[in-house]
Design an enzyme around this catalytic site. Structure first.
Site, mmCIF file in Angstrom:
data_model
loop_
_atom_site.group_PDB
_atom_site.id
_atom_site.type_symbol
_atom_site.label_atom_id
_atom_site.label_comp_id
_atom_site.label_asym_id
_atom_site.label_seq_id
_atom_site.Cartn_x
_atom_site.Cartn_y
_atom_site.Cartn_z
ATOM 1 N N GLU A 133 0.962 -1.220 -0.002
ATOM 2 C CA GLU A 133 0.132 -0.042 0.062
ATOM 3 C C GLU A 133 0.922 1.180 -0.135
ATOM 4 O O GLU A 133 0.488 2.388 -0.430
ATOM 5 C CB GLU A 133 -0.799 -0.046 1.336
ATOM 6 C CG GLU A 133 -1.904 -1.037 1.318
ATOM 7 C CD GLU A 133 -3.184 -0.980 0.185
ATOM 8 O OE1 GLU A 133 -2.593 -1.186 -0.902
ATOM 9 O OE2 GLU A 133 -4.041 -0.616 0.511
ATOM 10 N N THR A 186 -5.378 6.658 -5.608
ATOM 11 C CA THR A 186 -5.564 7.098 -3.882
ATOM 12 C C THR A 186 -4.679 8.277 -3.428
ATOM 13 O O THR A 186 -4.956 9.344 -2.735
ATOM 14 C CB THR A 186 -5.200 5.900 -3.148
ATOM 15 O OG1 THR A 186 -5.905 4.830 -3.513
ATOM 16 C CG2 THR A 186 -5.130 6.134 -1.672
HETATM 17 N N1 HSE Z 1 -7.763 4.894 3.740
HETATM 18 C C1 HSE Z 1 -7.469 5.132 2.231
HETATM 19 C C2 HSE Z 1 -7.792 6.320 1.816
HETATM 20 C C3 HSE Z 1 -8.107 3.843 1.446
HETATM 21 O O1 HSE Z 1 -9.064 6.465 1.935
HETATM 22 O O2 HSE Z 1 -7.198 7.060 1.429
HETATM 23 C C4 HSE Z 1 -7.457 3.803 0.051
HETATM 24 O O3 HSE Z 1 -8.185 3.165 -0.755
#
Ligand code: HSE
Length: 311
Positions: A133, A186
């Protein structure tokens, strides 16, 4: 066992009130992956179908997560004398908001762990998958990889030290997720966020996080619905998603307990009690995007209690 085939599930992160801490695992949306133990040391991504993603280990989220795990294994146990090949069959689109990178990161570490004789628990694996991630978005959040590995709902109570709590889902809870066919990175969706929040907003947000957790434990569907409210992130991100307000309103009018942005978007989710309502919401959401002439994909899914699984 030298080869393993996996289902790597899609996930919904944030769940409105729980930015970076809450997530759930979907049942019928996900990728497939084959992980193979080979004599040549190292991690090699040998095949990717369904997406244009890098094969280089250090540029691929599964490669990075796998390397993080093997480095830890050598520290925790013994030198590794074998290597691993990974084949990835993508069905979850990158930048869709349903945990595409998390599915690949979680699958890789789960598969290697199985082929090594399961030295780590599923919970242990979260820390390695988080490295994928970090590569994908610049931030090592766990709210997709935790539900992808553990199934059900997950809460990241703390990042440092990492403390993850898995929560069972009430039987009748279903998710509807619509993905308008645009890509939203993201990292871009994170760049629109403010770094500070007001005390007033924070009070509302942590009230709802507590409410959602209490609702899940007590199977109080109305409480779950009341708690699916995002005071902080949704107002800033929803403008990036075509038709967001109308889709959300349509979901609520058709019986959703609550609705919001799935992960960092552009997918939009709704939770409901029972498959009939979830299907009805899917039909109504589809009509909205059809009227807007916007291509979309839609999933109706029960909550997956298992996470990544062997096929
Ligand atoms: N919590 C993260 C965001 C998840 O909202 O940026 C990304 O899929």
């Amino acid at each position: 066992m030298t080869e393993i085939k996996l289902f790597c599930p899609a996930t919904i992160a944030n769940l409105s009130c729980g930015f970076d801490v809450l997530g759930l695992c979907l049942d019928n949306a996900g990728d497939e992956m084959i992980v193979r133990k080979v004599t040549q040391k190292g991690i090699r991504i040998t095949k990717i179908t369904g997406a244009d993603l890098p094969l280089e280990t250090e540029k691929n989220v599964s490669g990075v997560a796998a390397v993080a795990m093997l480095e830890a294994y050598e520290r925790d146990f013994e030198p590794i004398t074998v290597g691993f090949e990974i084949e990835i069959y993508k069905h979850i689109k990158a930048g869709s908001g349903i945990g595409s990178s998390a599915a690949s990161s979680a699958g890789a570490v789960f598969g290697i762990n199985e082929l090594l004789g399961r030295p780590y628990s599923r919970k242990d694996l979260v820390q390695f998958a988080m490295q994928g991630e970090k590569l994908a978005s610049g931030n090592a959040h766990a709210d997709n990889v935790a539900p992808a590995l553990l199934g059900g709902f997950t809460l990241v109570r703390s990042y440092s030290p990492l403390d993850i709590i898995r929560i069972d889902s009430p039987e009748e809870l279903f998710a509807t997720v619509v993905h308008p066919q645009i890509e939203l990175k993201t990292s871009d969706a994170r760049s629109v966020l403010k770094q500070t929040v007001s005390l007033k907003s924070a009070i509302m947000q942590w009230g709802n996080v507590g409410g959602l957790i209490a609702g899940l434990y007590t199977k109080d569907y109305d409480l779950i619905g009341r708690s699916l409210h995002d005071e902080i992130v949704e107002p800033l991100r929803s403008v990036l998603i075509p038709g967001f307000d109308l889709i959300k309103q349509t979901a609520l009018e058709n019986g959703a307990l609550g609705s919001g942005i799935s992960g960092s978007g552009p997918s939009i989710f709704a939770l409901s009690r029972g498959k009939e309502t979830a299907d009805k919401i899917a039909k109504a959401m589809s009509e909205v995007y059809e009227n807007m002439n916007l291509p979309y994909e839609i999933h109706v899914s029960k909550i997956n209690p298992d996470g990544v699984r062997i096929l």
